[in-house]
Structures are given as C-alpha cells and as structure tokens.
Write an enzyme that holds these catalytic residues in place. Structure first.
Site, PDB file in Angstrom:
ATOM      1  N   SER A  12      -4.652  -9.671   8.305  1.00 40.10           N
ATOM      2  CA  SER A  12      -5.496  -9.563   9.495  1.00 40.10           C
ATOM      3  C   SER A  12      -6.940  -9.263   9.101  1.00 40.10           C
ATOM      4  CB  SER A  12      -4.914  -8.497  10.422  1.00 40.10           C
ATOM      5  OG  SER A  12      -5.534  -8.492  11.661  1.00 40.10           O
ATOM      6  N   ARG A  55       1.951  -3.644   4.725  1.00 39.08           N
ATOM      7  CA  ARG A  55       0.551  -3.943   4.428  1.00 39.08           C
ATOM      8  C   ARG A  55       0.135  -3.108   3.234  1.00 39.08           C
ATOM      9  NH1 ARG A  55      -3.647  -1.442   7.996  1.00 39.08           N
ATOM     10  NH2 ARG A  55      -4.108  -0.230   6.157  1.00 39.08           N
TER      11      ARG A  55
END
Length: 301
Positions: free
Chosen positions: A163, A61
């Site tokens: 997300s 990420r």
C-alpha cells in the site's frame, strides 16, 4: 549450523538460522544470512530471526529481506501453505472454487523479492494442492482482488502489496469469500496453520510448472471490463459529470493507480484527471518520495 559457519552462541538463534538455510532456495537471501553469520553480525541476525511476522486481520506487512521477520520467498511460501491448509479446513469445495491472487509493482533487488514473484510463489503453493488459482498477469489495484472473489464466487483472495508504506516494505492482504478482509478468529487460525506448515512442500518452489498448468487462469481482461462496468451503478449524475468544468489532479505516487483512475473517471463520464507526470508510472524505487503516503502531505505531494 551449516558446515563452515560458526555458531553465534545463542542456541535459539542458531537453530532458527540453521532451519532457514535448510529451507531457503533463494540464493540472495541465503547468501545474506551466511554473510551475517560469517561476519558475526549477531544483532543483525536477531533482527531477522528473533520473531516471526505476526499474521493479523490485515495479513502481513514487513520489510523485504532475509529471515522470518521479513517478507521473502520462504516466508511467503510458509504463509501460503498455512493459509491453504486453513482454507481446506474451512471449505469443502476449495478445489472447485479456488482463489485469486494479485500484486503491485514493488521490488527489492538486494533480496530478490518482488510482489510479482511473491504472487507466483503463492500460486505455486495452491496449485501444488490442486486448488485453482486466478493469478493476474499484470499489476492491479487492490480492489480488483476482493471484487474478483465476489464476482467469481471464490473462497479467498490474496493481494501482495505494501500500500502506502516505505519502498522496502511489502504486504500480504487476505480476503475471505465475502470479499472483505479477514476478521478474528480467522487470523489466529491462519497463524496457527502457518506454524504447522513451515517446511516447504515439494512443489511450493516450482513456479515454472505452476504457470503451465490448466489450474492457473488469468482474470485480468475480464475483471478489468467487469469492474468498470460494475462501478457505473454508483454514477447518479452522468449528464452533470459530462459538462463539469472542475479540474482534478491525480498522483499515483509511483504506485499502480494511474491507468485505473483514468478508466474510473471515464466510466463516470468525467473529464480525466491531470496526472502528476513525475509520479505517474509504477516505480519500486519511489524516487520522489521517502514515504509514499498521501496523508503525509507536503513531503509526498
């Protein structure tokens, strides 16, 4: 350093930039790097090249942009090459079983990156090695990927999504054959394999050919049907649901959830939730929130 570009004076940094410009075929990210070098933006270059994204149990990420510390075409290819090699070592039947890849609606115009593009590049890497890929043709919620792994008996799954992180971020979540996110020592093994496979393979950039091959399948329709059938096993009070007068509001916070949450409520015979219209549709700009995390409370909801 590439001809016409002056060295920064930091040998390790210059080497990292040189390798990047040798490997990168994305005109936007390579141009951003060249401009930083020409402008003598050493600190900006260090931010992009000082350390590679760390592959952990949650995968990757980071912000989208140029360099080894960011999510971009080249780092997606490098990551997927390493993951592919690790899966080849772990499964003797990888080329029979294959993998699944899904993605959300995130995009970053300045660097030309998007979840869809990253998913297609990952698919091209696997297909170049003869591995079948089930690539969703549309944006999907994250649970579809591990469900597909289990439902089709695949070796692994990848979900390209950040997300609930800020809009410039993206992520690369990895699932094992049991449908769960990877655990140690797989993360270390994958990370090592990435470092050993940094140079793009000849066909890794070739998404156009990958999309035409019979090794590529689209699981969207089948999995959408099977998923909402499967979750009905967990519905224990259908008659109560039908008669419930409880009113529920749902926001997808500009993510991909709206259509799928509506379908889930329908599967349980519940009245559909009221959508927050301003945040209902997928939008990579996230215009109503700075940080699309519902845990943040007032600033999001």
């Amino acid at each position: 350093m590439e001809e016409g570009l002056k060295p920064t004076g930091d040998r390790k940094l210059d080497q990292a930039v040189r390798q990047w410009l040798q490997y990168d075929r994305n005109p936007k990210t390579s141009s951003l790097v060249k401009h930083m070098v020409k402008d003598g933006a050493v600190e900006a270059l260090k931010k992009c090249f000082s350390s590679r994204m760390e592959f952990g149990t949650a995968g990757l990420r980071a912000a989208m942009g140029p360099g080894v510390s960011c999510m971009n075409d080249l780092t997606i290819i490098q990551t997927t090459q390493g993951f592919c090699r690790y899966l080849e070592q772990s499964f003797g039947n990888l080329k029979e079983r294959g993998v699944v890849i899904g993605y959300d609606a995130r995009a970053h115009p300045p660097s030309g990156g998007s979840s869809k593009r990253f998913a297609r590049l990952a698919a091209a890497v696997f297909i170049s090695q003869g591995v079948p890929v089930h690539l969703f043709s549309e944006i999907t919620p994250t649970p579809f990927v591990p469900f597909t792994v289990s439902h089709l008996g695949l070796c692994a799954g990848i979900m390209v999504t950040a997300s609930h992180n800020p809009k410039q971020d993206n992520g690369y979540k990895v699932y094992w054959e049991n449908g769960a996110q990877i655990v140690s020592p797989h993360d270390a093994g994958i990370s090592k394999a990435i470092e050993e496979n940094l140079e793009p393979w000849p066909e890794s950039w070739n998404t156009e050919e990958a999309l035409k091959t019979p090794l590529l399948k689209d699981p969207y329709q089948d999995i959408t049907t099977q998923y909402f059938q499967a979750i009905q096993r967990h519905c224990h009070h259908r008659e109560i649901n039908k008669n419930s007068q409880v009113k529920i509001v749902h926001t997808s916070v500009h993510g991909v959830g709206h259509t799928f949450v509506q379908s889930a409520f329908k599967a349980f015979d519940l009245h559909p939730p009221y959508p927050v219209e301003e945040q209902k549709d997928p939008d990579p700009e996230f215009p109503t929130v700075k940080y699309p995390n519902p845990e943040e409370g007032k600033g999001v909801l």
